[in-house]
Design an enzyme around this catalytic site. Structure first.
Site, PDB file in Angstrom:
ATOM      1  CE1 TYR A 197      -8.236   0.728   9.746  1.00  0.00           C
ATOM      2  CE2 TYR A 197      -8.447   1.629  11.966  1.00  0.00           C
ATOM      3  CZ  TYR A 197      -7.732   1.496  10.786  1.00  0.00           C
ATOM      4  OH  TYR A 197      -6.516   2.125  10.658  1.00  0.00           O
TER       5      TYR A 197
ATOM      6  CE  LYS B  19      -5.350  -1.148  10.624  1.00  0.00           C
ATOM      7  NZ  LYS B  19      -4.194  -1.294   9.733  1.00  0.00           N
TER       8      LYS B  19
ATOM      9  N   GLY C 281       0.829  -1.216   0.000  1.00  0.00           N
ATOM     10  CA  GLY C 281       0.000   0.000   0.000  1.00  0.00           C
ATOM     11  C   GLY C 281       0.850   1.248   0.000  1.00  0.00           C
TER      12      GLY C 281
ATOM     13  CB  VAL D 105      -2.525  -7.086   0.502  1.00  0.00           C
ATOM     14  CG1 VAL D 105      -1.304  -6.271   0.138  1.00  0.00           C
ATOM     15  CG2 VAL D 105      -3.607  -6.235   1.140  1.00  0.00           C
TER      16      VAL D 105
ATOM     17  CB  ALA E   6     -12.502  -6.885  14.449  1.00  0.00           C
TER      18      ALA E   6
ATOM     19  NE  ARG F  15      -4.444   6.089  -2.099  1.00  0.00           N
ATOM     20  CZ  ARG F  15      -5.451   6.053  -1.232  1.00  0.00           C
ATOM     21  NH1 ARG F  15      -5.575   7.033  -0.345  1.00  0.00           N
ATOM     22  NH2 ARG F  15      -6.314   5.080  -1.250  1.00  0.00           N
TER      23      ARG F  15
ATOM     24  CG  ASN G 167       1.236   1.258   4.947  1.00  0.00           C
ATOM     25  OD1 ASN G 167       1.066   1.974   5.935  1.00  0.00           O
ATOM     26  ND2 ASN G 167       0.827   1.612   3.730  1.00  0.00           N
TER      27      ASN G 167
ATOM     28  CB  SER H  23      -5.168   1.320  14.278  1.00  0.00           C
ATOM     29  OG  SER H  23      -5.908   2.425  14.752  1.00  0.00           O
TER      30      SER H  23
HETATM   31  P1  NAP Z   1      -4.399   5.788   2.903  1.00  0.00           P
HETATM   32  O1  NAP Z   1      -3.835   7.140   2.673  1.00  0.00           O
HETATM   33  O2  NAP Z   1      -5.857   5.553   2.691  1.00  0.00           O
HETATM   34  O3  NAP Z   1      -3.537   4.741   2.053  1.00  0.00           O
HETATM   35  C1  NAP Z   1      -3.812   3.379   2.126  1.00  0.00           C
HETATM   36  C2  NAP Z   1      -2.943   2.661   1.113  1.00  0.00           C
HETATM   37  O4  NAP Z   1      -3.257   1.255   1.189  1.00  0.00           O
HETATM   38  C3  NAP Z   1      -3.237   3.110  -0.299  1.00  0.00           C
HETATM   39  O5  NAP Z   1      -2.034   3.215  -1.014  1.00  0.00           O
HETATM   40  C4  NAP Z   1      -4.110   1.967  -0.825  1.00  0.00           C
HETATM   41  O6  NAP Z   1      -4.017   1.776  -2.211  1.00  0.00           O
HETATM   42  C5  NAP Z   1      -3.496   0.788  -0.120  1.00  0.00           C
HETATM   43  N1  NAP Z   1      -4.402  -0.348  -0.154  1.00  0.00           N
HETATM   44  C6  NAP Z   1      -5.671  -0.410   0.278  1.00  0.00           C
HETATM   45  N2  NAP Z   1      -6.188  -1.615   0.033  1.00  0.00           N
HETATM   46  C7  NAP Z   1      -5.225  -2.347  -0.568  1.00  0.00           C
HETATM   47  C8  NAP Z   1      -5.145  -3.675  -1.080  1.00  0.00           C
HETATM   48  N3  NAP Z   1      -6.199  -4.489  -0.999  1.00  0.00           N
HETATM   49  N4  NAP Z   1      -3.988  -4.089  -1.625  1.00  0.00           N
HETATM   50  C9  NAP Z   1      -2.922  -3.263  -1.725  1.00  0.00           C
HETATM   51  N5  NAP Z   1      -2.934  -1.985  -1.276  1.00  0.00           N
HETATM   52  C10 NAP Z   1      -4.079  -1.544  -0.704  1.00  0.00           C
HETATM   53  O7  NAP Z   1      -4.155   5.321   4.409  1.00  0.00           O
HETATM   54  P2  NAP Z   1      -2.958   5.624   5.421  1.00  0.00           P
HETATM   55  O8  NAP Z   1      -3.488   6.588   6.416  1.00  0.00           O
HETATM   56  O9  NAP Z   1      -1.694   5.913   4.698  1.00  0.00           O
HETATM   57  O10 NAP Z   1      -2.896   4.193   6.156  1.00  0.00           O
HETATM   58  C11 NAP Z   1      -1.794   3.309   6.055  1.00  0.00           C
HETATM   59  C12 NAP Z   1      -1.932   2.278   7.176  1.00  0.00           C
HETATM   60  O11 NAP Z   1      -1.906   2.940   8.447  1.00  0.00           O
HETATM   61  C13 NAP Z   1      -3.260   1.503   7.148  1.00  0.00           C
HETATM   62  O12 NAP Z   1      -3.045   0.169   7.524  1.00  0.00           O
HETATM   63  C14 NAP Z   1      -4.085   2.204   8.188  1.00  0.00           C
HETATM   64  O13 NAP Z   1      -5.094   1.370   8.709  1.00  0.00           O
HETATM   65  C15 NAP Z   1      -3.034   2.552   9.204  1.00  0.00           C
HETATM   66  N6  NAP Z   1      -3.392   3.631  10.115  1.00  0.00           N
HETATM   67  C16 NAP Z   1      -3.671   4.874   9.653  1.00  0.00           C
HETATM   68  C17 NAP Z   1      -4.025   5.858  10.570  1.00  0.00           C
HETATM   69  C18 NAP Z   1      -4.346   7.257  10.142  1.00  0.00           C
HETATM   70  O14 NAP Z   1      -4.782   8.042  11.001  1.00  0.00           O
HETATM   71  N7  NAP Z   1      -4.160   7.645   8.897  1.00  0.00           N
HETATM   72  C19 NAP Z   1      -4.106   5.561  11.929  1.00  0.00           C
HETATM   73  C20 NAP Z   1      -3.813   4.272  12.358  1.00  0.00           C
HETATM   74  C21 NAP Z   1      -3.447   3.311  11.443  1.00  0.00           C
HETATM   75  P3  NAP Z   1      -5.171   2.324  -3.231  1.00  0.00           P
HETATM   76  O15 NAP Z   1      -4.674   3.647  -3.681  1.00  0.00           O
HETATM   77  O16 NAP Z   1      -5.218   1.306  -4.291  1.00  0.00           O
HETATM   78  O17 NAP Z   1      -6.454   2.403  -2.452  1.00  0.00           O
END
Ligand code: NAP
Length: 246
Positions: free
Chosen positions: A154, A158, A11, A63, A156, A14, A89, A141
Site C-alpha cells: 500500500y 501511494k 471509487g 480502474v 509503495a 462509499r 480516489n 496517504s
Molecule cells: P473504502 O471505504 O474502502 O472505499 C474504497 C472505494 O474504492 C470503494 O468504493 C471501492 O469500490 C473502490 N474501489 C476499490 N477498488 C476499485 C477498483 N479496482 N475500481 C474501482 N473502484 C474501486 O476506502 P476509503 O477509506 O473511502 O478510501 C478512499 C481512498 O482514500 C483510497 O485511495 C484510500 O487508499 C485513501 N485513503 C484512505 C484513508 C483512510 O483512513 N480511510 C487514509 C489515507 C488514504 P468497491 O465497493 O467495489 O470495493
C-alpha cells in the site's frame, strides 16, 4: 444550480469517494461517479446528487483495467460533455508483513491504487490538453510518505502516486492543468474499520488534533484543489491528517 464544470470521481460508491461526490455536487459540479461493485444504494446516491440541481452519470468499471477506464471516460464525455476535474480516489489495502506477503497481494494493491491512477489519468489527460484546462487530484496517504509496517504494498502504491503527481504536474503545467495529491491520515471509513484497538487507543497521542478524520475533511480539501482559489498550486501533496505528520 450547476456551475458548468464536470468532476469524475473513481471509487465513489462509499467512503471518501461518496463524500467527495456529495460535497462537489453541493458546490454545483456535475458528477460522474465510478463504482466497481453493484450496490442497491447507487441509484439513491445519484438521486441525492441530483437533488442539488446538478447532473449525475454512473459509470461502472474496474480502474485496474485500462480498457474499462477508456470506456468510463468515453461514457462520461457522452453523458456530461467533458471532464474538468478528475479525482483518483479508488483504492484498496491488503495488509501483511513482507515476510508473509504473496506476490498477488503486492501486485493487486499496486494494480488498483497506482496503475489504476495511471489508467484513468492517461485516458482523461488528452481531453484536458485539448481544452487547455483541468485539475487532477489523487488520493495518496500519509503512509506513502512515512511508511507503515504491514503496508509495503500500500505505501509503495501511494508513494508512487506522489511521484506520478509531481512528474505529471511538470509535464502539463504549460497547458493549464494542475496536478496535486492529498495525503489523508486516518479517516473513518470501511477501510479503517479493521484497525486494531491498539491503534485506535493511540489516536489521541498520534494525532495532535486528537480525532480521527472524517470523509468530509478530505472532500473539503478536494473542493479547494478543484477551485479557482488554488490556481497557483501544482505538484503538491496536501496533508489532511490532523497534524499527524509534519
Ligand atoms: P473504502 O471505504 O474502502 O472505499 C474504497 C472505494 O474504492 C470503494 O468504493 C471501492 O469500490 C473502490 N474501489 C476499490 N477498488 C476499485 C477498483 N479496482 N475500481 C474501482 N473502484 C474501486 O476506502 P476509503 O477509506 O473511502 O478510501 C478512499 C481512498 O482514500 C483510497 O485511495 C484510500 O487508499 C485513501 N485513503 C484512505 C484513508 C483512510 O483512513 N480511510 C487514509 C489515507 C488514504 P468497491 O465497493 O467495489 O470495493
Amino acid at each position: 444550480m450547476g456551475n458548468g464544470k464536470v468532476v469524475f470521481v473513481t471509487g465513489a460508491a462509499r467512503g471518501i469517494g461518496k463524500e467527495i461526490c456529495l460535497e462537489m455536487a453541493k458546490e454545483g459540479y456535475d458528477i460522474s461517479l465510478n463504482y466497481r461493485t453493484k450496490t442497491d444504494d447507487i441509484e439513491d446516491l445519484k438521486k441525492q446528487i441530483e437533488s442539488y440541481g446538478v447532473r449525475c452519470a454512473i459509470v461502472q468499471g474496474d480502474v485496474a483495467s485500462y480498457e474499462e477506464c477508456e470506456k468510463m471516460v468515453n461514457q462520461t464525455v457522452e453523458e456530461l460533455g467533458k471532464i474538468d476535474i478528475l479525482v483518483n480516489n479508488a483504492g484498496i489495502t491488503k495488509d501483511g508483513l513482507l515476510l508473509r506477503m504473496s506476490k498477488e497481494d503486492f501486485t493487486n494493491v499496486v494494480d488498483v491504487n497506482l496503475v489504476g491512477t495511471f489508467n484513468v489519468t492517461r485516458n482523461v489527460i488528452p481531453l484536458m490538453v485539448k481544452q487547455r484546462s483541468g485539475r487532477i487530484i489523487s488520493i495518496a496517504s500519509v503512509v506513502g510518505i512515512a511508511g507503515n509496517a504491514g503496508q509495503t504494498n500500500y505505501s509503495a502504491s501511494k508513494a508512487g502516486i506522489i511521484g506520478f503527481t509531481k512528474s505529471l504536474a511538470k509535464e502539463v503545467a504549460s497547458r493549464n492543468i494542475l496536478v496535486n495529491a492529498i495525503a489523508p491520515g486516518f479517516v473513518a471509513t470501511d477501510m479503517t474499520k479493521v484497525l486494531s484497538d491498539d491503534v485506535k487507543e493511540n489516536i489521541n497521542t498520534m494525532i495532535p488534533l486528537k480525532r480521527i478524520g472524517t470523509p468530509n475533511d478530505i472532500a473539503k480539501a478536494v473542493k479547494f484543489l478543484a477551485s479557482e482559489d488554488s490556481s497557483y498550486i501544482t505538484g503538491q501533496v496536501l496533508h489532511v491528517d490532523g497534524g499527524m505528520l509534519m
